[in-house]
Design a protein around this motif. Structure first.
Motif, PDB file in Angstrom:
ATOM      1  N   ASP A  36      26.673  35.845  35.579  1.00  0.00           N
ATOM      2  CA  ASP A  36      27.492  34.763  34.608  1.00  0.00           C
ATOM      3  C   ASP A  36      28.547  35.310  33.635  1.00  0.00           C
ATOM      4  N   ASP A  37      28.186  36.456  33.179  1.00  0.00           N
ATOM      5  CA  ASP A  37      29.018  37.114  32.117  1.00  0.00           C
ATOM      6  C   ASP A  37      30.443  37.536  33.085  1.00  0.00           C
ATOM      7  N   ALA A  38      30.284  38.021  34.324  1.00  0.00           N
ATOM      8  CA  ALA A  38      31.378  38.290  35.122  1.00  0.00           C
ATOM      9  C   ALA A  38      32.349  37.104  35.409  1.00  0.00           C
ATOM     10  N   VAL A  39      31.706  36.093  35.863  1.00  0.00           N
ATOM     11  CA  VAL A  39      32.496  34.974  35.999  1.00  0.00           C
ATOM     12  C   VAL A  39      33.026  34.517  34.531  1.00  0.00           C
ATOM     13  N   ILE A  40      32.640  34.443  33.560  1.00  0.00           N
ATOM     14  CA  ILE A  40      33.172  34.120  32.196  1.00  0.00           C
ATOM     15  C   ILE A  40      34.438  34.922  31.903  1.00  0.00           C
ATOM     16  N   THR A  41      34.269  36.340  32.209  1.00  0.00           N
ATOM     17  CA  THR A  41      35.213  37.289  31.997  1.00  0.00           C
ATOM     18  C   THR A  41      36.549  37.113  33.035  1.00  0.00           C
ATOM     19  N   SER A  42      36.142  36.557  34.137  1.00  0.00           N
ATOM     20  CA  SER A  42      37.073  36.350  35.103  1.00  0.00           C
ATOM     21  C   SER A  42      37.966  34.888  34.740  1.00  0.00           C
ATOM     22  N   LYS A  43      36.981  33.921  34.182  1.00  0.00           N
ATOM     23  CA  LYS A  43      37.766  32.944  33.872  1.00  0.00           C
ATOM     24  C   LYS A  43      38.593  32.765  32.606  1.00  0.00           C
ATOM     25  N   VAL A  44      38.392  33.550  31.717  1.00  0.00           N
ATOM     26  CA  VAL A  44      39.205  34.135  30.334  1.00  0.00           C
ATOM     27  C   VAL A  44      40.284  34.604  30.888  1.00  0.00           C
ATOM     28  N   LYS A  45      40.208  35.684  31.656  1.00  0.00           N
ATOM     29  CA  LYS A  45      41.467  36.530  32.075  1.00  0.00           C
ATOM     30  C   LYS A  45      42.439  35.688  32.896  1.00  0.00           C
ATOM     31  N   ALA A  46      41.831  34.595  33.740  1.00  0.00           N
ATOM     32  CA  ALA A  46      42.894  33.793  34.498  1.00  0.00           C
ATOM     33  C   ALA A  46      43.426  32.560  33.351  1.00  0.00           C
ATOM     34  N   ALA A  47      42.679  32.312  32.486  1.00  0.00           N
ATOM     35  CA  ALA A  47      43.241  31.325  31.487  1.00  0.00           C
ATOM     36  C   ALA A  47      44.431  32.036  30.616  1.00  0.00           C
ATOM     37  N   PHE A  48      44.326  33.559  30.116  1.00  0.00           N
ATOM     38  CA  PHE A  48      45.392  34.330  29.557  1.00  0.00           C
ATOM     39  C   PHE A  48      46.392  34.424  30.812  1.00  0.00           C
ATOM     40  N   ALA A  49      46.169  34.768  31.860  1.00  0.00           N
ATOM     41  CA  ALA A  49      47.279  35.011  32.905  1.00  0.00           C
ATOM     42  C   ALA A  49      48.174  33.809  32.949  1.00  0.00           C
ATOM     43  N   ASP A  51      48.738  31.484  30.668  1.00  0.00           N
ATOM     44  CA  ASP A  51      49.362  31.132  29.182  1.00  0.00           C
ATOM     45  C   ASP A  51      50.462  32.129  29.029  1.00  0.00           C
ATOM     46  N   PRO A  52      51.706  31.601  28.768  1.00  0.00           N
ATOM     47  CA  PRO A  52      52.897  32.645  28.485  1.00  0.00           C
ATOM     48  C   PRO A  52      52.839  33.378  27.069  1.00  0.00           C
ATOM     49  N   THR A  53      51.953  32.739  26.057  1.00  0.00           N
ATOM     50  CA  THR A  53      51.981  33.447  24.747  1.00  0.00           C
ATOM     51  C   THR A  53      50.955  34.473  24.572  1.00  0.00           C
ATOM     52  N   VAL A  54      50.011  34.733  25.792  1.00  0.00           N
ATOM     53  CA  VAL A  54      49.173  35.704  25.647  1.00  0.00           C
ATOM     54  C   VAL A  54      49.408  36.599  26.848  1.00  0.00           C
ATOM     55  N   LYS A  55      49.710  37.780  26.650  1.00  0.00           N
ATOM     56  CA  LYS A  55      49.806  38.916  27.590  1.00  0.00           C
ATOM     57  C   LYS A  55      48.498  39.629  28.039  1.00  0.00           C
ATOM     58  N   ALA A  56      48.391  39.141  29.237  1.00  0.00           N
ATOM     59  CA  ALA A  56      46.864  39.317  29.891  1.00  0.00           C
ATOM     60  C   ALA A  56      46.639  40.836  30.076  1.00  0.00           C
ATOM     61  N   THR A  57      47.795  41.383  30.417  1.00  0.00           N
ATOM     62  CA  THR A  57      47.588  42.775  30.788  1.00  0.00           C
ATOM     63  C   THR A  57      47.333  43.555  29.421  1.00  0.00           C
ATOM     64  N   GLU A  58      47.416  43.118  28.225  1.00  0.00           N
ATOM     65  CA  GLU A  58      47.366  43.859  26.907  1.00  0.00           C
ATOM     66  C   GLU A  58      46.155  43.429  26.364  1.00  0.00           C
ATOM     67  N   VAL A  59      45.464  42.356  26.652  1.00  0.00           N
ATOM     68  CA  VAL A  59      44.171  41.998  26.094  1.00  0.00           C
ATOM     69  C   VAL A  59      42.977  42.294  26.618  1.00  0.00           C
ATOM     70  N   GLN A  60      42.067  43.298  26.453  1.00  0.00           N
ATOM     71  CA  GLN A  60      40.807  43.364  27.399  1.00  0.00           C
ATOM     72  C   GLN A  60      39.899  42.298  27.016  1.00  0.00           C
ATOM     73  N   SER A  79      49.669  34.370  18.646  1.00  0.00           N
ATOM     74  CA  SER A  79      49.214  34.977  20.055  1.00  0.00           C
ATOM     75  C   SER A  79      47.616  35.083  20.083  1.00  0.00           C
ATOM     76  N   ALA A  80      47.122  35.740  18.943  1.00  0.00           N
ATOM     77  CA  ALA A  80      45.699  36.152  18.774  1.00  0.00           C
ATOM     78  C   ALA A  80      45.007  35.074  18.833  1.00  0.00           C
ATOM     79  N   GLN A  81      45.544  34.103  18.035  1.00  0.00           N
ATOM     80  CA  GLN A  81      44.770  32.540  17.737  1.00  0.00           C
ATOM     81  C   GLN A  81      44.587  31.746  19.020  1.00  0.00           C
ATOM     82  N   LYS A  82      45.700  31.942  19.882  1.00  0.00           N
ATOM     83  CA  LYS A  82      45.501  31.245  21.064  1.00  0.00           C
ATOM     84  C   LYS A  82      44.882  31.981  22.176  1.00  0.00           C
ATOM     85  N   ALA A  83      44.732  33.287  22.220  1.00  0.00           N
ATOM     86  CA  ALA A  83      43.898  33.999  23.004  1.00  0.00           C
ATOM     87  C   ALA A  83      42.295  33.581  22.751  1.00  0.00           C
TER      88      ALA A  83
END
Length: 103
Positions: A36-49, A51-60, A79-83
């Motif tokens: 479940d946590d792996a799925v959540i992590t993937s969905k959050v990373k996909a949402a970051f990717a 969105d143009p205001t959040v740099k997905a490669t720089e937020v772990q 950008s932090a608030q958007k993430a």
């Protein structure tokens, strides 16, 4: 007959031991929680990717029992608030901890 009873007892003990080893604790996830946590992590990373205001490669993103922890670097406070907002909007997220740093 005694051999069959011993064999059955050994099988029952092995089954009980294997089920106990997979049980979650306060500091360890069970198998289902890990998935479940792996799925959540993937969905959050996909949402970051997406969105143009959040740099997905720089937020772990790390998830443990539904709590998402964000770390890394962001361009601005917005950008932090958007993430954080994007992470909160993902189904299954219980809490978001923001440890990002503004460059």
């Amino acid at each position: 007959m005694k051999i069959a009873q011993r064999f059955t007892a050994i099988l029952v003990a092995a089954a009980a031991l294997s089920l106990t080893a997979c049980a979650p604790t306060a500091h360890q996830q069970g198998t289902g929680e890990y998935i479940d946590d792996a799925v959540i992590t993937s969905k959050v990373k996909a949402a970051f990717a997406a969105d143009p205001t959040v740099k997905a490669t720089e937020v772990q993103v790390e998830t443990f029992k539904g709590t998402v922890q964000l770390s890394g670097f962001v361009e601005s406070r917005e950008s932090a608030q958007k993430a954080v907002q994007l992470a909160r909007d993902v189904k299954g997220v219980k809490e978001v901890r923001n440890n990002t740093v503004i460059k």
